[in-house]
Structure formats: structure tokens, C-alpha cells
Write an enzyme that holds these catalytic residues in place. Sequence first.
Site, PDB file in Angstrom:
ATOM      1  CG  MET A 150      -1.660  -1.217   1.284  1.00 43.97           C
ATOM      2  SD  MET A 150      -3.555  -0.509   1.636  1.00 43.97           S
ATOM      3  CE  MET A 150      -2.339  -0.482   3.686  1.00 43.97           C
ATOM      4  N   GLY A 151       1.815   0.874  -0.381  1.00 42.12           N
ATOM      5  CA  GLY A 151       2.861   2.650  -0.109  1.00 42.12           C
ATOM      6  C   GLY A 151       3.208   2.784   1.170  1.00 42.12           C
TER       7      GLY A 151
ATOM      8  CG  LEU B  24       6.934   1.383  -0.865  1.00 37.85           C
ATOM      9  CD1 LEU B  24       8.219   1.218  -1.838  1.00 37.85           C
ATOM     10  CD2 LEU B  24       6.233   0.268  -0.391  1.00 37.85           C
ATOM     11  CG  HIS B  25       7.903   0.295   6.559  1.00 29.08           C
ATOM     12  ND1 HIS B  25       8.176  -1.152   6.296  1.00 29.08           N
ATOM     13  CD2 HIS B  25       7.009   0.490   6.276  1.00 29.08           C
ATOM     14  CE1 HIS B  25       7.058  -1.741   6.278  1.00 29.08           C
ATOM     15  NE2 HIS B  25       6.641  -0.405   6.576  1.00 29.08           N
TER      16      HIS B  25
ATOM     17  CG  HIS C 262       7.015  -1.810   2.134  1.00 33.05           C
ATOM     18  ND1 HIS C 262       6.720  -1.320   3.018  1.00 33.05           N
ATOM     19  CD2 HIS C 262       5.240  -2.291   1.554  1.00 33.05           C
ATOM     20  CE1 HIS C 262       5.556  -0.628   3.225  1.00 33.05           C
ATOM     21  NE2 HIS C 262       4.614  -1.288   3.342  1.00 33.05           N
TER      22      HIS C 262
ATOM     23  CE  LYS D  73       3.741  -4.936  10.107  1.00 30.45           C
ATOM     24  NZ  LYS D  73       2.818  -4.716  10.863  1.00 30.45           N
ATOM     25  CG  ASP D  74       0.409  -7.668   7.566  1.00 29.83           C
ATOM     26  OD1 ASP D  74      -0.201  -6.814   8.567  1.00 29.83           O
ATOM     27  OD2 ASP D  74       1.719  -6.730   7.717  1.00 29.83           O
TER      28      ASP D  74
ATOM     29  CB  ILE E  59      11.976  -5.539   8.692  1.00 27.86           C
ATOM     30  CG1 ILE E  59      12.657  -6.930   7.188  1.00 27.86           C
ATOM     31  CG2 ILE E  59      13.188  -4.640   8.911  1.00 27.86           C
ATOM     32  CD1 ILE E  59      13.210  -7.670   7.513  1.00 27.86           C
TER      33      ILE E  59
HETATM   34  P1  AMP Z   1       1.293  -3.166   3.895  1.00 28.65           P
HETATM   35  O1  AMP Z   1       2.411  -1.797   2.639  1.00 28.65           O
HETATM   36  O2  AMP Z   1       1.445  -2.393   4.962  1.00 28.65           O
HETATM   37  O3  AMP Z   1       0.147  -3.726   2.937  1.00 28.65           O
HETATM   38  O4  AMP Z   1       2.552  -3.906   3.404  1.00 28.65           O
HETATM   39  C1  AMP Z   1       2.582  -5.140   2.470  1.00 28.65           C
HETATM   40  C2  AMP Z   1       3.612  -6.254   2.624  1.00 28.65           C
HETATM   41  O5  AMP Z   1       4.715  -5.965   2.998  1.00 28.65           O
HETATM   42  C3  AMP Z   1       2.878  -7.084   3.079  1.00 28.65           C
HETATM   43  O6  AMP Z   1       2.815  -8.533   2.576  1.00 28.65           O
HETATM   44  C4  AMP Z   1       3.217  -6.664   4.759  1.00 28.65           C
HETATM   45  O7  AMP Z   1       2.947  -7.866   5.742  1.00 28.65           O
HETATM   46  C5  AMP Z   1       4.333  -6.344   4.409  1.00 28.65           C
HETATM   47  N1  AMP Z   1       5.531  -5.950   5.429  1.00 28.65           N
HETATM   48  C6  AMP Z   1       5.091  -4.898   6.370  1.00 28.65           C
HETATM   49  N2  AMP Z   1       5.960  -4.191   6.865  1.00 28.65           N
HETATM   50  C7  AMP Z   1       6.691  -5.900   7.022  1.00 28.65           C
HETATM   51  C8  AMP Z   1       7.664  -6.009   8.274  1.00 28.65           C
HETATM   52  N3  AMP Z   1       8.474  -4.963   8.837  1.00 28.65           N
HETATM   53  N4  AMP Z   1       8.693  -6.543   8.407  1.00 28.65           N
HETATM   54  C9  AMP Z   1       8.527  -7.820   6.254  1.00 28.65           C
HETATM   55  N5  AMP Z   1       7.614  -7.571   6.075  1.00 28.65           N
HETATM   56  C10 AMP Z   1       6.671  -6.458   5.802  1.00 28.65           C
END
Ligand code: AMP
Length: 280
Positions: A30-31, A33-34, A37, A149-150, A176
Site C-alpha cells: 500500500m506504499g 515503503l520502508h 517492504h 508481520k501480517d 523487519i
Molecule cells: P502494507 O503496505 O502494509 O500492506 O504491506 C505490504 C507487504 O509488506 C505485506 O506483505 C506486509 O506483510 C509486508 N510488511 C509490512 N511491514 C513489514 C515488516 N516490518 N517486515 C516484513 N514485511 C512487512
Amino acid sequence: MLIIEEVKAIQQQVWEWKQAGYSVGLVPTMGSLHAGHSSLIDKAVEQTDRVVVTLFVNPTQFGPNEDLDNYPRSFEQDKAICEKHGAAALFAPRTEQMYPEQAATRVQVSGLTSSLCGKSRPGHFEGVCTIVAKLFNCIPAHKAFFGEKDAQQLAIIKRMTTDLNFEIEIVGCPIIREADGLAMSSRNSYLTPQERKAATIIHKTLVQAQDQIAKGEKSTQKILHFIETQIAQEPLAEIDYIEAVAQETMLAVSEIQTGTLFAVAIRFGKARLLDNFIIK
Ligand code: AMP
């Protein structure tokens, strides 16, 4: 790196890559990004020839009183991160591309979605499954990469992929963390400095719980009680859930064993933070 907004254009591009014999990796986000991601992008680049990162803040996975309007957005920075980590394309559709006015189809996975985040956020996983299924049709990759994480989302996506016969391998990637242990999340930006400091209690407590399990504790109840007591001591923390379930079924378990997932959702002010560990 290609920037693509149209469904037809990304489908055509992926088809061309596959025709040319390249393997394709997909990283849905969902952008905002860190490093969490970018670890997914790195893994995708390691394992596949052409990586597509998708950036779409999916409205159907947000409840009516949730943070859709305020969700952090940082397109230019996201683009730079994708490019730096070797993505071949960034697919960033507008909402009308993914959900035309007449759209009337939703994807629902039962059972796995009724506990943890599914219970706290009714309709959330229906939105997640709908958008991920659509992304799998836009980008029929060989592998798709999701964060542990999810953990519940990962289990649900695996189920949906099997059930709907998508020929995509789902790859789970480790959590992470920031230097002090807080799991990275786009929503960490909602935390005030005070809340940010207090939020370290989550990881600290989960590490202590893992120590107790390593020393031989087998009762999920005792560990859940320990986690709850520790986190309740932090005045800024508001517990949403603390649960122990089987990693694949999301059903509660009473004895700790391989595959037991300890998952928590804790609110600090406007941020609802997730963390977990799995008994390997
Ligand atoms: P999101 O943008 O929050 O929907 O996350 C996109 C993808 O990044 C999902 O598969 C999350 O599980 C993964 N993600 C988010 N935060 C982390 C993290 N801290 N470590 C590893 N994967 C992550």
C-alpha cells in the site's frame, strides 16, 4: 523502471516477460515503503527475473471509521525505493482502475478470517482477498512475496491461492524491525515521540515470552497471561488482542507446539500495531 497505471498495460508487460522466458515476482504493497517492504523486493529480485511492486491503498480493506483518508502516501520516495532495490515495474493504479463503478464481486475466505484481525476489523480480509485476487490476475507472477508481520493475512492468502487455483507460489518473508525492536510499519508514523518510545514494550515482551518457551513452558494460557500483564503495565498501550493460534488454521491452541503463532494487536494513540512470533 516502468511506471504503469493501467491494468491492460501491466497484463501485456507481464505476458511479454513470460513469453521471453523470464520468471516474474510480485510484491503487493500500500506504499509508504520502508525497509520491511524493501526486504520483500530484495527477496523477489533474488528469486525471480522481473519484479513488479504494486502500490495501491485499497479502500475495500478499510472499515468506515478507519484511516483510509489519512493513510500515509509518499509516491516519489516509494518510486525511488523500488528503483534502488531493482524492481522492473511499479504498478500504481488509480482506484477507478481497480474498482470500476459497476464492480460487484468480492472474494471471501471463511474460517481463517474469523479470529484475530478478522474479528477486530470486520470486512477487512474480504477487501484484502478481493484486491490480492485482482492483482494476481493483473500480474500472474510465478511467486508473490508477503510479510510474516501480517501472519493471518499470509495464511489467508495461501488458502485463497490454493482454493482459487492461482498458479502462484506464496513466499513468506521475516519481520523487519527498527533498531529497538519495533516491527516496521507504515502506521508507525502516526506515533507521537512518547508513544513511539512506549511501543517498544511489544517486542520486548514477545522476546521475554519466547525465552520462557525456550526454557520449556508449554501452556499458551500462561504465556498469554504473561504478555497481557506486561503490556497492560504500559499506560499508553490499549490491547486489541493477544492470541495463540495454529499458524495454518488460525484456531486457538492450548499447548505450545511447532507452528503455534502468538499474535498481538496493540493500539498506541492513532496507531494499531501488529507483532507476532511463530514457534519454529
Ligand atoms: P502494507 O503496505 O502494509 O500492506 O504491506 C505490504 C507487504 O509488506 C505485506 O506483505 C506486509 O506483510 C509486508 N510488511 C509490512 N511491514 C513489514 C515488516 N516490518 N517486515 C516484513 N514485511 C512487512
